[in-house]
Design a protein around this motif. Structure first.
Motif, short mmCIF file in Angstrom:
data_model
loop_
_atom_site.label_atom_id
_atom_site.label_comp_id
_atom_site.label_asym_id
_atom_site.label_seq_id
_atom_site.Cartn_x
_atom_site.Cartn_y
_atom_site.Cartn_z
N PRO A 132 -87.71 85.60 28.75
CA PRO A 132 -87.15 85.33 27.44
C PRO A 132 -88.18 84.58 26.59
CG PRO A 132 -86.25 83.79 29.05
CD PRO A 132 -87.13 84.74 29.81
N PHE A 133 -88.20 84.89 25.29
CA PHE A 133 -89.18 84.36 24.35
C PHE A 133 -89.40 82.86 24.59
CE2 PHE A 133 -89.76 84.15 19.38
CZ PHE A 133 -91.03 83.64 19.54
N ALA A 134 -88.31 82.08 24.66
CA ALA A 134 -88.39 80.62 24.77
C ALA A 134 -87.11 80.13 25.43
CB ALA A 134 -88.52 80.03 23.37
N PRO A 135 -87.09 78.88 25.90
CA PRO A 135 -85.84 78.39 26.50
C PRO A 135 -84.70 78.25 25.48
CG PRO A 135 -87.72 77.04 27.18
CD PRO A 135 -88.22 77.94 26.10
N ALA B 298 -88.18 78.69 19.95
CA ALA B 298 -88.76 79.96 19.49
C ALA B 298 -89.24 79.81 18.04
CB ALA B 298 -87.74 81.09 19.61
N HIS B 299 -88.46 79.06 17.25
CA HIS B 299 -88.86 78.85 15.85
C HIS B 299 -90.17 78.05 15.75
CE1 HIS B 299 -85.92 80.88 13.44
NE2 HIS B 299 -84.95 80.44 14.22
N GLU B 300 -90.43 77.17 16.73
CA GLU B 300 -91.72 76.44 16.72
C GLU B 300 -92.87 77.43 16.85
OE1 GLU B 300 -91.92 73.42 19.80
OE2 GLU B 300 -89.89 72.75 19.31
N VAL B 301 -92.69 78.43 17.69
CA VAL B 301 -93.73 79.46 17.87
C VAL B 301 -93.88 80.27 16.58
CG1 VAL B 301 -94.45 81.47 19.23
CG2 VAL B 301 -93.26 79.57 20.35
N ALA C 181 -96.44 83.45 32.20
CA ALA C 181 -96.21 82.24 33.00
C ALA C 181 -94.71 81.95 33.05
CB ALA C 181 -96.97 81.07 32.39
N THR C 182 -94.38 80.94 33.81
CA THR C 182 -93.01 80.47 33.94
C THR C 182 -92.38 80.20 32.56
OG1 THR C 182 -92.09 79.02 35.60
CG2 THR C 182 -93.46 77.98 34.06
N VAL C 183 -91.08 80.41 32.43
CA VAL C 183 -90.43 80.35 31.10
C VAL C 183 -90.69 79.03 30.38
CG1 VAL C 183 -88.23 80.51 29.88
CG2 VAL C 183 -88.62 81.90 31.91
N GLY C 184 -90.64 77.92 31.11
CA GLY C 184 -90.84 76.60 30.49
C GLY C 184 -92.22 76.43 29.87
N ALA C 185 -93.17 77.28 30.25
CA ALA C 185 -94.54 77.16 29.70
C ALA C 185 -94.77 78.14 28.54
CB ALA C 185 -95.56 77.41 30.81
N GLY D 144 -91.79 88.45 17.51
CA GLY D 144 -91.04 87.21 17.77
C GLY D 144 -89.94 87.01 16.74
N ARG D 145 -90.26 87.30 15.48
CA ARG D 145 -89.28 87.10 14.40
C ARG D 145 -88.02 87.94 14.65
NH1 ARG D 145 -87.54 89.48 9.84
NH2 ARG D 145 -88.76 91.36 10.24
N ARG D 146 -88.21 89.16 15.12
CA ARG D 146 -87.05 90.02 15.38
C ARG D 146 -86.37 89.62 16.69
NH1 ARG D 146 -90.59 95.16 13.60
NH2 ARG D 146 -89.91 95.27 11.45
N ASN D 147 -87.18 89.32 17.70
CA ASN D 147 -86.63 89.09 19.05
C ASN D 147 -85.78 87.83 19.13
OD1 ASN D 147 -87.19 87.73 21.97
ND2 ASN D 147 -86.84 89.94 22.10
N VAL D 148 -85.97 86.91 18.20
CA VAL D 148 -85.20 85.67 18.24
C VAL D 148 -83.68 85.99 18.18
CG1 VAL D 148 -85.23 85.09 15.78
CG2 VAL D 148 -85.31 83.26 17.46
N ALA D 149 -83.33 87.13 17.62
CA ALA D 149 -81.91 87.53 17.58
C ALA D 149 -81.39 87.84 18.99
CB ALA D 149 -81.72 88.74 16.68
N SER D 150 -82.24 88.42 19.84
CA SER D 150 -81.83 88.69 21.23
C SER D 150 -81.63 87.38 21.98
CB SER D 150 -82.89 89.54 21.95
OG SER D 150 -83.09 90.76 21.29
N LEU D 151 -82.57 86.44 21.76
CA LEU D 151 -82.47 85.13 22.41
C LEU D 151 -81.23 84.39 21.91
CD1 LEU D 151 -83.83 83.00 24.25
CD2 LEU D 151 -85.07 82.18 22.23
#
Ligand SMILES: NC(=O)c1ccc[n+]([C@@H]2O[C@H](COP(=O)([O-])OP(=O)(O)OC[C@H]3O[C@@H](n4cnc5c(N)ncnc54)[C@H](O)[C@@H]3O)[C@@H](O)[C@H]2O)c1
Length: 350
Positions: free
Chosen positions: A99-102, A107-110, A75-79, A320-327
């Protein structure tokens, strides 16, 4: 048994997933499709031939009515964050588009919801699952040409022809950094095998750009292994377009690795190319390279890795834990646009 998947967001890019990615992976079984917009749901349903009884306008309803193991969020990034958290609270594993989150904080909430539920979260960074990128990463890891030094990456596309009125792409928040360069940031981490430390961004938008925010920028990114990446990305380039993965020059002690990729139709690695030249006394000497075999290309690769990791109870590549570095690199690059300073890349790492 295949991983039973609810696919959320099938109106836009997700409609393409439903046709060109989900059906390619035998370890995945789509059991429901969701879109909040009934017209988008109908369009996606028709395009992918999904039975009407498997279609819903909310994730909650789909999870109530259909037995599933996992949720795919396109879905759209905001969702992304609300949908991922809702799925995790219901005990589902989650694969979410980039992107994982805005923001890194969201992202940490997820990640917190995933820890609490004991479920897997993975971010689909489809550019990872192409042979040239993976071969380059292997050559760097093996120090096939000695130690890695400076890296130069160019990404050029012309996405500036649509009339200004009503064109959504021109109004995206950080259209280069969050929508596109996030792929390259993630590839930098994969290919270099290093994590980003700091970044400086200089916006380089030409006067003809129709984008509201940066469509073109020059970045210097420093990594924890000492490599420095010089990155030039543009949605509004009048130069020769590169492939979607960009054109990469990796300067090593004993020569150079050049690679490019993701240029063919969905699910194909056509256009992937890698070349190695060793420094010789009389100039560079080309060496043959065998590209690694990648059984599932692009988004199918993300899906296959997600299903494998869930089944094995292992952390997936691009979790997600690893990808947060890309974000975090995208976020720091965006901060640098505003501050005009070199910004540290932070994502709560030790
Ligand atoms: N990896 C790639 O190469 C690539 C390419 C394009 C887009 N993307 C990513 O794919 C994602 C979707 O992009 P898009 O352009 O299709 O976005 P979009 O804004 O068109 O939204 C896609 C769909 O999501 C639906 N949606 C929104 N909120 C929802 C909710 N709460 N529940 C159910 N459905 C909801 C919308 O109705 C729409 O049909 C984004 O994360 C984008 O960055 C990735």
């Amino acid at each position: 048994m295949a991983l039973r998947l609810i696919h959320v967001g099938i109106g836009g890019w997700g409609g393409d997933w439903a046709v060109n990615a989900v059906p390619r992976v035998p370890t995945i079984e789509r059991v429901a499709a969701v879109d909040a917009d009934p017209a988008a749901l109908a369009k996606g349903r028709k395009r992918a031939g999904i039975p009407e009884e498997q279609c819903f306008t909310s994730l909650g309803e789909a999870m109530d009515k259909v037995s599933a193991d996992a949720v795919l969020v396109t879905a759209t990034v905001g969702a992304h964050v609300p949908l991922a958290v809702e799925a995790l609270h219901a005990g589902k594993h989650v694969l979410v588009e980039k992107p994982f989150a805005p923001t890194v904080a969201e992202a940490h909430e997820v990640l917190a919801a995933a820890d609490e539920a004991g479920r897997t979260v993975m971010v689909s960074q489809n550019y990872r699952f192409f042979p040239a990128a993976r071969t380059a990463a292997r050559l760097v890891a093996d120090q096939a040409l000695g130690r890695l030094g400076t890296v130069h990456i160019d990404f050029r596309k012309w996405a500036n022809s649509a009339p200004e009125a009503g064109h959504r792409h021109y109004r995206l928040v950080h259209p280069l950094l969050y929508d596109m360069a996030i792929h390259h940031f993630d590839l930098m981490r994969m290919v270099l095998g290093q994590e980003p430390v700091s970044v400086y961004t200089q916006v380089s938008d030409p006067p003809w750009s129709r984008f509201k925010e940066e469509a073109s920028a020059v970045l210097t990114v420093t990594f924890d292994g000492g490599s420095v990446v010089s990155y030039r990305g543009s949605w509004v380039s009048s130069g020769e377009p590169t492939a979607w993965s960009g054109a990469w020059h990796l300067e090593c002690e004993d020569g150079e690795i050049y690679w490019t990729g993701r240029d063919g139709p969905a699910g194909s690695a056509e256009g992937d190319d890698i070349r190695v030249t060793r420094r010789g006394d009389e100039g560079p000497v080309a060496e043959p390279v065998t590209m690694l075999d990648v059984p599932y290309i692009g988004r199918a690769g993300s899906l296959a890795e997600f299903a494998r990791a869930v089944e094995a109870g292992e952390e997936p590549e691009s979790s997600g834990r690893r990808n947060v570095a890309s974000l975090a690199l995208a976020e720091a690059a965006a901060r640098s646009v505003v501050s005009g300073q070199v910004e540290k890349v932070t994502w709560g790492q030790d």
